[in-house]
Design a protein around this motif. Structure first.
Motif, PDB file in Angstrom:
ATOM      1  N   ILE A 390       0.815  -1.219   0.000  1.00 32.92           N
ATOM      2  CA  ILE A 390       0.000   0.000   0.000  1.00 32.92           C
ATOM      3  C   ILE A 390       0.848   1.268   0.000  1.00 32.92           C
ATOM      4  O   ILE A 390       0.304   2.366   0.062  1.00 32.92           O
ATOM      5  N   GLY A 391       2.164   1.126  -0.092  1.00 34.71           N
ATOM      6  CA  GLY A 391       3.018   2.297  -0.196  1.00 34.71           C
ATOM      7  C   GLY A 391       3.297   2.946   1.149  1.00 34.71           C
ATOM      8  O   GLY A 391       2.904   2.437   2.205  1.00 34.71           O
ATOM      9  N   PRO A 392       3.995   4.090   1.139  1.00 39.24           N
ATOM     10  CA  PRO A 392       4.320   4.779   2.392  1.00 39.24           C
ATOM     11  C   PRO A 392       3.060   5.172   3.147  1.00 39.24           C
ATOM     12  O   PRO A 392       2.048   5.560   2.535  1.00 39.24           O
ATOM     13  N   ALA A 393       3.106   5.047   4.458  1.00 39.64           N
ATOM     14  CA  ALA A 393       1.934   5.386   5.267  1.00 39.64           C
ATOM     15  C   ALA A 393       2.383   5.799   6.657  1.00 39.64           C
ATOM     16  O   ALA A 393       3.367   5.272   7.183  1.00 39.64           O
ATOM     17  N   GLU A 394       1.670   6.739   7.243  1.00 41.37           N
ATOM     18  CA  GLU A 394       1.914   7.109   8.624  1.00 41.37           C
ATOM     19  C   GLU A 394       1.315   6.050   9.548  1.00 41.37           C
ATOM     20  O   GLU A 394       0.248   5.482   9.253  1.00 41.37           O
ATOM     21  N   ALA A 395       1.995   5.793  10.653  1.00 41.50           N
ATOM     22  CA  ALA A 395       1.521   4.785  11.596  1.00 41.50           C
ATOM     23  C   ALA A 395       0.096   5.078  12.047  1.00 41.50           C
ATOM     24  O   ALA A 395      -0.748   4.166  12.143  1.00 41.50           O
ATOM     25  N   GLU A 396      -0.207   6.342  12.292  1.00 44.65           N
ATOM     26  CA  GLU A 396      -1.531   6.713  12.790  1.00 44.65           C
ATOM     27  C   GLU A 396      -2.633   6.364  11.798  1.00 44.65           C
ATOM     28  O   GLU A 396      -3.779   6.117  12.182  1.00 44.65           O
ATOM     29  N   ASP A 397      -2.280   6.342  10.501  1.00 43.56           N
ATOM     30  CA  ASP A 397      -3.284   6.066   9.480  1.00 43.56           C
ATOM     31  C   ASP A 397      -3.482   4.567   9.237  1.00 43.56           C
ATOM     32  O   ASP A 397      -4.593   4.119   8.945  1.00 43.56           O
ATOM     33  N   VAL A 398      -2.396   3.793   9.354  1.00 41.04           N
ATOM     34  CA  VAL A 398      -2.474   2.401   8.945  1.00 41.04           C
ATOM     35  C   VAL A 398      -2.684   1.427  10.106  1.00 41.04           C
ATOM     36  O   VAL A 398      -3.271   0.357   9.923  1.00 41.04           O
ATOM     37  N   LEU A 399      -2.243   1.762  11.312  1.00 41.99           N
ATOM     38  CA  LEU A 399      -2.363   0.816  12.428  1.00 41.99           C
ATOM     39  C   LEU A 399      -3.801   0.398  12.733  1.00 41.99           C
ATOM     40  O   LEU A 399      -4.035  -0.763  13.112  1.00 41.99           O
ATOM     41  N   PRO A 400      -4.801   1.277  12.598  1.00 43.60           N
ATOM     42  CA  PRO A 400      -6.185   0.812  12.860  1.00 43.60           C
ATOM     43  C   PRO A 400      -6.624  -0.337  11.969  1.00 43.60           C
ATOM     44  O   PRO A 400      -7.583  -1.046  12.293  1.00 43.60           O
ATOM     45  N   ARG A 401      -5.932  -0.561  10.861  1.00 47.36           N
ATOM     46  CA  ARG A 401      -6.304  -1.623   9.930  1.00 47.36           C
ATOM     47  C   ARG A 401      -5.648  -2.957  10.286  1.00 47.36           C
ATOM     48  O   ARG A 401      -5.930  -3.969   9.658  1.00 47.36           O
ATOM     49  N   PHE A 402      -4.732  -2.959  11.288  1.00 56.02           N
ATOM     50  CA  PHE A 402      -3.983  -4.162  11.627  1.00 56.02           C
ATOM     51  C   PHE A 402      -4.625  -4.901  12.799  1.00 56.02           C
ATOM     52  O   PHE A 402      -5.060  -4.280  13.766  1.00 56.02           O
ATOM     53  N   ASP A 403      -4.623  -6.238  12.726  1.00 56.96           N
ATOM     54  CA  ASP A 403      -4.969  -7.072  13.883  1.00 56.96           C
ATOM     55  C   ASP A 403      -3.717  -7.604  14.567  1.00 56.96           C
ATOM     56  O   ASP A 403      -3.712  -7.841  15.776  1.00 56.96           O
ATOM     57  N   VAL A 404      -2.666  -7.820  13.788  1.00 63.95           N
ATOM     58  CA  VAL A 404      -1.360  -8.222  14.301  1.00 63.95           C
ATOM     59  C   VAL A 404      -0.312  -7.476  13.489  1.00 63.95           C
ATOM     60  O   VAL A 404      -0.461  -7.333  12.267  1.00 63.95           O
ATOM     61  N   LEU A 405       0.738  -6.986  14.159  1.00 66.21           N
ATOM     62  CA  LEU A 405       1.890  -6.417  13.454  1.00 66.21           C
ATOM     63  C   LEU A 405       2.926  -7.523  13.303  1.00 66.21           C
ATOM     64  O   LEU A 405       3.268  -8.200  14.287  1.00 66.21           O
ATOM     65  N   ALA A 406       3.446  -7.717  12.095  1.00 64.98           N
ATOM     66  CA  ALA A 406       4.470  -8.724  11.837  1.00 64.98           C
ATOM     67  C   ALA A 406       5.721  -8.051  11.288  1.00 64.98           C
ATOM     68  O   ALA A 406       5.649  -7.329  10.284  1.00 64.98           O
ATOM     69  N   LEU A 407       6.847  -8.274  11.936  1.00 64.45           N
ATOM     70  CA  LEU A 407       8.130  -7.739  11.482  1.00 64.45           C
ATOM     71  C   LEU A 407       9.099  -8.906  11.318  1.00 64.45           C
ATOM     72  O   LEU A 407       9.287  -9.700  12.239  1.00 64.45           O
ATOM     73  N   SER A 408       9.722  -8.972  10.150  1.00 64.85           N
ATOM     74  CA  SER A 408      10.578 -10.111   9.811  1.00 64.85           C
ATOM     75  C   SER A 408      12.025  -9.708   9.585  1.00 64.85           C
ATOM     76  O   SER A 408      12.779 -10.418   8.928  1.00 64.85           O
ATOM     77  N   GLY A 409      12.441  -8.541  10.115  1.00 65.96           N
ATOM     78  CA  GLY A 409      13.745  -7.975   9.814  1.00 65.96           C
ATOM     79  C   GLY A 409      14.907  -8.725  10.432  1.00 65.96           C
ATOM     80  O   GLY A 409      14.747  -9.664  11.212  1.00 65.96           O
ATOM     81  N   SER A 410      16.127  -8.245  10.084  1.00 73.00           N
ATOM     82  CA  SER A 410      17.336  -8.922  10.530  1.00 73.00           C
ATOM     83  C   SER A 410      18.401  -7.952  11.023  1.00 73.00           C
ATOM     84  O   SER A 410      19.580  -8.303  11.058  1.00 73.00           O
TER      85      SER A 410
END
Length: 516
Positions: A390-410
């Motif tokens: 969905i491209g760049p997004a501010e946390a305040e705008d996109v977090l309401p759409r999440f049920d779980v946050l997944a981060l797979s970084g290293s």
């Protein structure tokens, strides 16, 4: 000689290498919030970039308490040397003698030359501002020293490659010190990394004797630099098809690693205070020469006031769509975030829990090639209806759409999106890197419980297991979200973090005179 500190132009000078105000990453965002939260302090910004032509538009509008922005670009062919007085560009070769004596010691004894590096830096401060680098490079004394160094250490390497590497190493350092007279006088210098920023910060506190020097690191700069050098293709190539990583570190690559280790040690030794965002990275700082007595842990913080509106918006969405199953990713799309692992986990999760959707929010412009590979992998895994970029997004705008946050970084840092998720009462599944375990499971003195799940790096099946477990159990999902919110309130508030930095500034600067 650097300017006098009799009339500092700012209370705090922030030394920023490749970040604020041109970048929108977590470091830059934290810097902006900190400046904005201290309106009674005057901040000067000293930005260190690569090339001016690559500089982006400012990503932030500078707050009113930023008094000046100084920019230098270390890899510009048309550097500030063109602005030197003509008579100063080519001083007599004899002025280089003290500098070359110190350089000889540092080159030949890199493991035991800490004090000499300090003396070499002092000579550079005196010499570089009045001289063009090419004049120093062509000096007969320089040529003699570099030839001797080659014959002693690098005679098995191509002489041309050797000279190219050494010039690429020395020239940006020369340009950094060449620009030292433009460093704004301040009561305290705050560098957000070691490297070039730490090097000039170390000199600032030496020549502005009453100034304090603070280093804070989002991730350990020297560890990141070493990993980049170990995988760099430009420093030296494999020989006869054999990778340097199979035969040990190649000599020219080791030259660069030694240089950045030395500069990190110099920065750490010069700093009055060193800050890490979590304990594991504080331990790394000590391994690279920082005095443990000078290290403190100050995490990143989240604005719970701002996140409260996000939390309410998310709760309303869940009331309307109680069976929604949306996994969200928030961050830059590049190899260090390992988005490909998340795509593999998405395939497994969607097969086991039909109806699950994945939203990947973040900028791809930093690594368009990797982004293209991710989109191709999405097609290969037949995930077009499951995963949306969905491209760049501010946390305040996109977090309401999440049920779980997944981060797979290293990469070894404290991921700010986790704090945002905690503030919005969202459970988190993340790989076991940096501060993720400390955030999700809590520190040793924290008995709140788990705010999600921690999984090994590069194990998409285990990430899928964790996602299915949380998404399939509304009670577990709610408990994890509640624990995350409670942990943010107890340990990670932006207000507390700002207060700790303000206390550090006061202590390192002495009494700071605020705006009238």
């Amino acid at each position: 000689m650097l300017p006098s500190l009799q009339n500092p132009s700012a209370d705090i000078c922030l030394i920023l290498e490749g970040t604020y105000p041109y970048d929108r990453g977590s470091v830059a965002t934290g810097v902006h919030r900190m400046i904005s939260a201290m309106p009674n302090l005057k901040f000067a910004l000293f930005f260190i970039g690569t090339e001016r032509r690559l500089a982006r538009e400012k990503a932030f509008e500078l707050p009113d308490n930023v008094t000046e922005l100084t920019e230098i670009f270390l890899f510009d062919d048309e550097f500030a040397a063109t602005e030197l007085p003509k008579f100063a560009k080519r001083p007599p070769f004899r002025v280089f003698k003290p500098l070359l004596e110190k350089l000889r010691i540092v080159l030949n004894q890199p493991e035991d030359s800490d004090e000499t590096i300090n003396e070499l830096s002092a000579e550079l401060v005196k010499t570089a501002p009045g001289c063009d680098f090419d004049w120093f490079w062509k000096n007969p004394g320089t040529c003699k020293l570099l030839t001797e160094f080659y014959e002693t250490r690098y005679s098995d390497e191509s002489f041309q490659d050797y000279l190219l590497n050494l010039k690429s190493l020395l020239q940006p350092v020369w340009r950094l010190f060449q620009a030292s007279p433009t460093l704004p006088p301040a009561s305290c210098y705050h560098s957000f990394s070691t490297g070039y920023a730490g090097l000039i910060g170390a000199q600032a506190c030496r020549f502005f004797g009453d100034s304090g020097f603070l280093i804070s690191e989002h991730e350990i700069s020297i560890r990141k630099r070493i990993m980049e050098l170990l995988h760099a293709e430009w420093a030296d190539l494999s020989i006869n098809g054999i990778s340097p990583l199979q035969t040990g570190v190649q000599p020219l690559r080791q030259l660069w690693i030694d240089f950045f280790i030395q500069t990190a040690r110099l920065a750490y030794e010069s700093a009055d205070q060193i800050v890490s965002q979590f304990q594991k990275n504080a331990d790394y700082q000590a391994e690279f020469g920082a005095d443990p007595r000078n290290i403190s842990v100050i995490p990143a913080g989240v604005s719970l006031r701002k996140m409260e509106a996000v939390r309410r918006a998310r709760a309303e969405r869940l009331r309307i769509q109680p069976d929604r199953k949306t996994v969200g990713f928030l961050g830059r799309i590049n190899s260090s975030k390992n988005v490909k692992m998340l795509l593999y986990a998405a395939r497994i999760t969607a097969d086991r829990l039909p109806g699950t959707r994945f939203l990947i929010a973040g900028s791809a412009e930093e690594d368009l090639e990797y982004y293209t590979e991710c989109r191709s992998l999405r097609a290969e895994l037949k995930l077009e209806s499951v995963v949306k970029f969905i491209g760049p997004a501010e946390a305040e705008d996109v977090l309401p759409r999440f049920d779980v946050l997944a981060l797979s970084g290293s990469s070894d840092h404290l991921p700010f999106p986790i704090l945002g998720a905690f503030g919005a009462q969202i459970p988190v599944v993340a790989t076991d890197i940096g501060a993720c375990r400390e955030l999700i499971e809590g520190r040793s003195d924290d008995d709140l419980g788990q705010a999600g799940r921690v999984v090994p790096i590069a194990k998409p099946e285990l990430m899928a297991d964790a996602l299915v477990e949380i998404l399939s159990d509304p009670g577990l999902k709610n408990r994890c979200g509640t624990i995350g919110r409670a942990r943010a309130e107890a340990c990670y508030t932006e207000t507390a973090v700002i207060a700790e930095y303000r206390d550090l500034y006061d202590r390192l600067s002495g009494p700071i005179v605020a705006f009238p």
